[in-house]
Design a protein around this motif. Sequence first.
Motif, mmCIF file in Angstrom:
data_model
loop_
_atom_site.group_PDB
_atom_site.id
_atom_site.type_symbol
_atom_site.label_atom_id
_atom_site.label_comp_id
_atom_site.label_asym_id
_atom_site.label_seq_id
_atom_site.Cartn_x
_atom_site.Cartn_y
_atom_site.Cartn_z
ATOM 1 N N PRO A 1 -7.922 -4.094 -2.895
ATOM 2 C CA PRO A 1 -7.886 -3.311 -1.653
ATOM 3 C C PRO A 1 -8.107 -1.815 -1.895
ATOM 4 C CG PRO A 1 -5.975 -4.771 -1.779
ATOM 5 C CD PRO A 1 -6.688 -4.857 -3.096
ATOM 6 N N HIS A 2 -7.625 -1.313 -3.004
ATOM 7 C CA HIS A 2 -7.750 0.112 -3.325
ATOM 8 C C HIS A 2 -9.144 0.446 -3.844
ATOM 9 C CE1 HIS A 2 -3.497 0.414 -2.541
ATOM 10 N NE2 HIS A 2 -3.309 -0.600 -3.362
ATOM 11 N N LEU A 3 -9.781 -0.520 -4.484
ATOM 12 C CA LEU A 3 -11.176 -0.333 -4.900
ATOM 13 C C LEU A 3 -12.078 -0.276 -3.666
ATOM 14 C CD1 LEU A 3 -11.256 -2.786 -7.925
ATOM 15 C CD2 LEU A 3 -11.544 -0.305 -8.046
ATOM 16 N N ARG A 4 -11.816 -1.173 -2.693
ATOM 17 C CA ARG A 4 -12.616 -1.193 -1.463
ATOM 18 C C ARG A 4 -12.464 0.102 -0.676
ATOM 19 N NH1 ARG A 4 -11.531 -7.167 -0.381
ATOM 20 N NH2 ARG A 4 -9.557 -6.417 0.402
ATOM 21 N N SER A 5 -11.249 0.646 -0.649
ATOM 22 C CA SER A 5 -11.006 1.863 0.134
ATOM 23 C C SER A 5 -11.428 3.123 -0.609
ATOM 24 C CB SER A 5 -9.524 1.973 0.495
ATOM 25 O OG SER A 5 -8.753 2.300 -0.652
ATOM 26 N N GLY A 6 -11.722 3.009 -1.901
ATOM 27 C CA GLY A 6 -12.113 4.169 -2.695
ATOM 28 C C GLY A 6 -10.947 4.908 -3.322
ATOM 29 N N LYS A 7 -9.722 4.411 -3.146
ATOM 30 C CA LYS A 7 -8.559 5.055 -3.762
ATOM 31 C C LYS A 7 -8.537 4.839 -5.273
ATOM 32 C CE LYS A 7 -5.587 4.763 0.285
ATOM 33 N NZ LYS A 7 -4.372 4.140 0.835
ATOM 34 N N LEU A 8 -9.135 3.735 -5.717
ATOM 35 C CA LEU A 8 -9.291 3.453 -7.140
ATOM 36 C C LEU A 8 -10.771 3.323 -7.452
ATOM 37 C CD1 LEU A 8 -6.645 0.705 -8.106
ATOM 38 C CD2 LEU A 8 -6.610 3.122 -8.693
ATOM 39 N N VAL A 9 -11.106 3.630 -8.689
ATOM 40 C CA VAL A 9 -12.475 3.486 -9.174
ATOM 41 C C VAL A 9 -12.420 2.632 -10.435
ATOM 42 C CG1 VAL A 9 -14.480 4.712 -10.078
ATOM 43 C CG2 VAL A 9 -13.130 5.743 -8.251
ATOM 44 N N SER A 10 -13.296 1.657 -10.499
ATOM 45 C CA SER A 10 -13.359 0.804 -11.679
ATOM 46 C C SER A 10 -14.068 1.547 -12.805
ATOM 47 C CB SER A 10 -14.108 -0.488 -11.337
ATOM 48 O OG SER A 10 -14.156 -1.323 -12.451
ATOM 49 N N VAL A 11 -13.466 1.549 -13.979
ATOM 50 C CA VAL A 11 -14.102 2.122 -15.169
ATOM 51 C C VAL A 11 -14.195 1.016 -16.216
ATOM 52 C CG1 VAL A 11 -13.338 4.486 -14.722
ATOM 53 C CG2 VAL A 11 -11.917 2.990 -16.096
ATOM 54 N N LEU A 12 -15.164 1.118 -17.080
ATOM 55 C CA LEU A 12 -15.393 0.131 -18.135
ATOM 56 C C LEU A 12 -15.623 -1.274 -17.568
ATOM 57 C CD1 LEU A 12 -12.679 1.257 -20.722
ATOM 58 C CD2 LEU A 12 -15.086 1.910 -20.654
ATOM 59 N N ALA A 13 -16.234 -1.349 -16.382
ATOM 60 C CA ALA A 13 -16.465 -2.646 -15.743
ATOM 61 C C ALA A 13 -17.321 -3.561 -16.606
ATOM 62 C CB ALA A 13 -17.105 -2.447 -14.373
#
Length: 121
Positions: free
Chosen positions: A63-75
């Motif tokens: 949910p936080h990735l979708r809202s932009g509050k979190l960003v995935s790194v090293l995907a």
Amino acid sequence: MAQLPLSVLIDQKNGRPWPWLFADGQTFTPRQPALICDDPDTELEATLAGMCFGQIPAYLAEPHLRSGKLVSVLADLAPAPWDLFIYRPQQGPVSKRVRLVYDHLKQAFSNPELFPQGLGT
């Protein structure tokens, strides 16, 4: 990575840190973590607050990735998602309460809003 403020989640059964998991079975355990806790929700809150980088489970992070509050790194180094299996007796009659719990779990775990379906994040 060792220079970054990282989180570590403690295994409540043995008191040791869970290693971070990566593709191809690689693991990493932060040596001087900025956050040490035994609760994934607390780890998520600290990560959202910008205190540290954490390896957050997809069901909490999505949910936080979708809202932009979190960003995935090293995907590109993300481990393969774990499979989840729910078993119930197949032989003989199944009690109503077992069937009720089984049906509820099956519906909940099939809901991508609650449990992302192999997003690789």
